[in-house]
Every structure is written in C-alpha cells, then in structure tokens.
Motif scaffolding. Structure first.
Motif, PDB file in Angstrom:
ATOM      1  N   GLU A  18      -0.806   4.418  -0.196  1.00 16.36           N
ATOM      2  CA  GLU A  18      -1.649   5.483   0.350  1.00 16.36           C
ATOM      3  C   GLU A  18      -1.976   5.169   1.801  1.00 16.36           C
ATOM      4  OE1 GLU A  18      -4.438   7.441  -2.949  1.00 16.36           O
ATOM      5  OE2 GLU A  18      -4.954   5.353  -2.528  1.00 16.36           O
TER       6      GLU A  18
ATOM      7  N   ALA B  91      -7.723   6.497   2.467  1.00 16.68           N
ATOM      8  CA  ALA B  91      -7.049   5.434   1.730  1.00 16.68           C
ATOM      9  C   ALA B  91      -7.500   4.063   2.209  1.00 16.68           C
ATOM     10  CB  ALA B  91      -5.533   5.579   1.893  1.00 16.68           C
TER      11      ALA B  91
ATOM     12  N   ARG C 216       0.854  -1.197   0.000  1.00 19.98           N
ATOM     13  CA  ARG C 216       0.000   0.000   0.000  1.00 19.98           C
ATOM     14  C   ARG C 216       0.881   1.234   0.000  1.00 19.98           C
ATOM     15  NH1 ARG C 216      -3.159   1.155   4.520  1.00 19.98           N
ATOM     16  NH2 ARG C 216      -2.000  -0.316   5.789  1.00 19.98           N
TER      17      ARG C 216
ATOM     18  N   ARG D 128     -10.831   3.265   0.707  1.00 21.16           N
ATOM     19  CA  ARG D 128     -10.700   2.890  -0.705  1.00 21.16           C
ATOM     20  C   ARG D 128     -10.181   1.463  -0.830  1.00 21.16           C
ATOM     21  NH1 ARG D 128      -9.297   8.352  -1.045  1.00 21.16           N
ATOM     22  NH2 ARG D 128      -7.062   7.954  -0.764  1.00 21.16           N
ATOM     23  N   THR D 129      -9.262   1.097   0.051  1.00 18.65           N
ATOM     24  CA  THR D 129      -8.739  -0.272   0.038  1.00 18.65           C
ATOM     25  C   THR D 129      -9.849  -1.273   0.317  1.00 18.65           C
ATOM     26  OG1 THR D 129      -6.541   0.466   0.761  1.00 18.65           O
ATOM     27  CG2 THR D 129      -7.081  -1.850   1.109  1.00 18.65           C
TER      28      THR D 129
END
Length: 202
Positions: A13, A18, A11, A21-22
């Motif tokens: 971000e 973030a 990752r 979003r993940t």
C-alpha cells in the motif's frame, strides 16, 4: 561501525494513509533502491530501527532479512517529524561488501582552546569516501590549547584508515578567534525610584 540485522516486510500500500497505517502498526515506511534495481517499498520495525540509529549514527549499515533473502543496505536519509520527533520515512541504498560509498560524517571538536579565545565551528560534517562496512561514525578535531588565529582546514583533519576526503580540502572546518570583551559601564538607573518615594510623603 557494526553490521546490524533487521527484518523487513514488503509494502503493497502506498500514499499518506498507508504510511500512517504502517506507523500505527509499529513500523517505519522505507524505500530501498540502487545498483540499477527497481525501488522496493518496505516496512522496518520502528523501535529496532530507532535503536540502530542511536547506536550507529545516521550512516548505519543494515543487513535486511527480506523474503527469505538478505540484502546489505546503507541508511541514506532518515526523515523525522519536526514536532513529534518520530521517524516518518527512511531511504535505504543497496550496497555490496567491499564497495566504497560517499557519506557525510559528523565532525566532533575535542579539547578547549587557549584562554581568552572562542572557537567557531564552520562545518558540522565532512564528506568522505569509505568502504560500506567501515564507515567512520565521526571524525574528531582537537582544538586543545589552540591560540587565537588558528584555522583548521578539511585537509588537516585526520581521517580513519581507508577513508578519503571528498569535501574541498581548502574548506574551513573550525577557527579559533580572540574572544571579544563585553565590559562596559552599568546602565543608569531609569526607574525613577527616588522621585516616586518623595511623592509618597503625606
């Protein structure tokens, strides 16, 4: 405990946005640390990881496929959303084959105590030291036929071969007590139905 392979992605971000979003992408944010290495921020496949936890328990050992290499990791902490019940974040600990680790292992009671008794489980888990690839999923404590007054201490719990107790051996795991009688007189009828009926006559 079986060894499980999972693909992991780095990752780049960070932060709450973030992480959201993940998770929307069907992955779980994770951090891998230990053995003097810098923490590595990863994303794990959410459905596959959830299945691993269901099948192997909270001390699952993973073989991570990461950047063309593999790394053995112990599931250290799993953070679950308190309401929506999805996995929010995972902490993973770098381990090596043959290395011993200290983990909390669930205690499961088996059997029923003697009639007229009640068991009280004081500890839901025990801390044990075991080889990373041979962590017990649980330890069982039999209370079958146990009489009132029975107390089982941590030192009396049988551990699988290769596991050693870390919890204070004098800690009380389960006690069997005499069940308290709950009998008593029926409460008096306070509804006043008799007087109500008398008042309805015309």
């Amino acid at each position: 405990m079986s060894e499980v392979r999972l693909s992991a992605e780095p990752r780049t971000e960070f932060g709450k946005g973030a992480a959201r979003r993940t998770r929307r992408a069907g992955k779980v944010p994770a951090v891998l640390y230990g053995h003097g290495t810098d923490p590595r921020h990863l994303a794990l496949p959410a459905l596959e990881f959830a299945r691993v936890i269901r099948e192997n328990g909270s001390n699952a050992v993973l073989t991570l496929n990461l950047d063309g290499d593999t790394q053995l990791a112990l599931t250290k902490t799993v953070t679950v959303h308190p309401i929506k019940n999805y996995i929010e974040h995972v902490d993973l600990l770098v381990v090596q084959r043959g290395e011993k680790v200290t983990v909390d292992v669930p205690v499961v009671l088996t059997g029923d105590p003697a009639p007229g008794t009640l068991q009280v489980q004081e500890m839901d888990s025990l801390s044990v030291e075991a080889e990373a690839l041979h962590i017990p999923e649980q330890v069982e404590v039999s209370i079958a036929g146990a009489e009132a007054g029975t107390q089982i201490l941590a030192a009396q719990v049988a551990l699988p071969s290769g596991a050693t107790l870390v919890t204070d051996p004098d800690s009380l795991v389960v006690a069997v007590n005499e069940a308290q009688a709950t009998g008593g007189e029926e409460p008096a009828d306070e509804t006043g139905e008799g007087s109500a009926e008398a008042g309805t006559e015309e």
